[in-house]
Enzyme design. Structure first.
Site, short mmCIF file in Angstrom:
data_model
loop_
_atom_site.label_atom_id
_atom_site.label_comp_id
_atom_site.label_asym_id
_atom_site.label_seq_id
_atom_site.Cartn_x
_atom_site.Cartn_y
_atom_site.Cartn_z
N LEU A 170 0.80 -1.22 0.00
CA LEU A 170 0.00 0.00 0.00
C LEU A 170 0.84 1.28 0.00
CD1 LEU A 170 -2.66 -1.19 2.59
CD2 LEU A 170 -2.73 -1.36 0.09
N GLN B 195 -5.71 -11.69 -13.47
CA GLN B 195 -5.63 -10.44 -14.22
C GLN B 195 -4.22 -10.16 -14.74
OE1 GLN B 195 -6.94 -8.12 -10.69
NE2 GLN B 195 -5.47 -6.59 -11.36
N ASP C 85 -6.31 4.20 -12.46
CA ASP C 85 -6.66 3.13 -13.39
C ASP C 85 -8.00 3.50 -14.02
OD1 ASP C 85 -4.50 0.98 -12.74
OD2 ASP C 85 -5.19 1.71 -10.81
N HIS D 260 -3.65 4.30 -2.18
CA HIS D 260 -4.58 3.36 -1.53
C HIS D 260 -5.17 3.97 -0.26
CE1 HIS D 260 -1.65 0.36 -3.43
NE2 HIS D 260 -2.80 0.01 -3.98
N GLY E 41 -9.51 4.03 -7.83
CA GLY E 41 -8.69 5.19 -8.15
C GLY E 41 -8.79 5.58 -9.62
N GLN E 42 -8.76 6.88 -9.86
CA GLN E 42 -8.74 7.40 -11.23
C GLN E 42 -7.43 7.01 -11.95
OE1 GLN E 42 -11.00 8.80 -13.06
NE2 GLN E 42 -9.68 9.41 -14.77
#
Ligand code: AMP
Length: 281
Positions: A34, A62, A151, A38, A148-149
């Site tokens: 983190l 992923q 990603d 985060h 989060g923006q």
């Protein structure tokens, strides 16, 4: 003093702990290691919800076959300390064995939005993301979930999935947290040696160059893409994978910027792949 954070691993333990939490419950899914990005999500959840659940799971499905699953950084002790300090109430650290037992064969797939950008260069990535987030949502049953923006495409895909599958969950997208020089915080920044770390600021410089041109009146998306490419190419340690100026909602490449748009890119700094983006309002 608030109660100490509960820590659970199995889905059964999670199911026992979940009813002990006051609602509304805010959920922050992460892959751990983190950083302040985060923790900003945890703090936002803390402000808006009675309880905060965080998951740490390096989701194998992923990652592509040649990606960094095996060397993805981990430090659970440190993560626990940071989450406790940030006021999380429950940490869930599922195991790959329980999330994907032998014979696992169920997948969640969002179509159009996952095709361009990250989807084009990381086949199967979003299928892994949407599948694991569905499983996490089903187990945690939060009222709100925080992303989060940083990603941007992931956030868009999760929003669409949540709407399409009628999850009763509000998706909250939080601003990208950056280092003082502009580099977007990422667990992967730890792969960078000091020279590469300096070079990595080129992503933000490229985005800011295009943003300034936009603010000065440039509306030709090809020109904005070229400006970003030129900045990246000026950095010897950087190798551009893609650069994009896309419609904010559809993520399709634009010719002209006439409404909200997303500038985004993926760049290798040495062997480390970094992504970043900025929104043109
Ligand atoms: P990760 O652990 O990389 O899967 O990220 C977990 C969540 O934190 C995702 O919703 C990310 O978009 C978000 N996140 C990662 N880096 C940042 C950042 N620098 N600022 C804000 N949110 C971030």
């Amino acid at each position: 003093m608030s109660d100490p954070m509960m820590i659970v691993t199995s889905i059964e333990e999670l199911r026992s702990a979940r009813p002990l939490l006051d609602g509304p419950v805010g959920f922050v899914p992460t892959m751990g290691f983190l950083h302040a990005g985060h923790l900003a999500l945890v703090r936002r959840a803390r402000e808006e919800c009675a309880s905060v659940v965080v998951s740490i799971f390096v989701n194998p499905t992923q990652f592509g076959p040649n990606e960094d699953l095996d060397k993805y950084p981990r430090d659970l002790e440190r993560d626990i300390r940071l989450l406790d300090e940030a006021g999380a109430n429950l940490l869930w650290t599922p195991t790959p064995e329980e999330m994907y037992p032998p014979g696992y064969q169920t997948w969640v797939e969002v179509e159009g939005l996952t095709r361009p950008l990250e989807g084009a260069v990381r086949p199967g990535h979003f299928r892994g993301v949407t599948t694991v987030v569905t499983k996490l949502f089903n187990a945690v049953q939060p009222q709100k979930a925080y992303f989060g923006q940083k990603d941007a495409q992931q956030a868009a895909v999760i929003r669409r999935m949540t709407r399409d599958l009628n999850f009763p969950i509000e998706i909250v997208v939080c601003p990208t947290v950056r280092e003082p020089d502009g580099l977007a915080m990422s667990s992967r920044n730890t792969y960078l040696n000091p020279q590469e770390r300096q070079a990595a600021v080129v992503l933000y410089r490229a985005l800011k160059t295009a943003q300034s041109a936009y603010e000065a009146g440039e509306r030709d998306a090809a020109v904005l893409r070229r400006l970003m490419s030129e900045v990246i190419e000026s950095e010897p340690l950087a190798r551009l994978q893609y650069v994009s100026c896309a419609d904010y909602d559809s993520l399709e490449e634009l010719e002209q910027v006439s409404s909200k748009a997303l500038l985004s890119m993926a760049v290798f700094i040495g062997k480390t792949r970094l992504i970043d983006n900025l929104v043109l309002e």
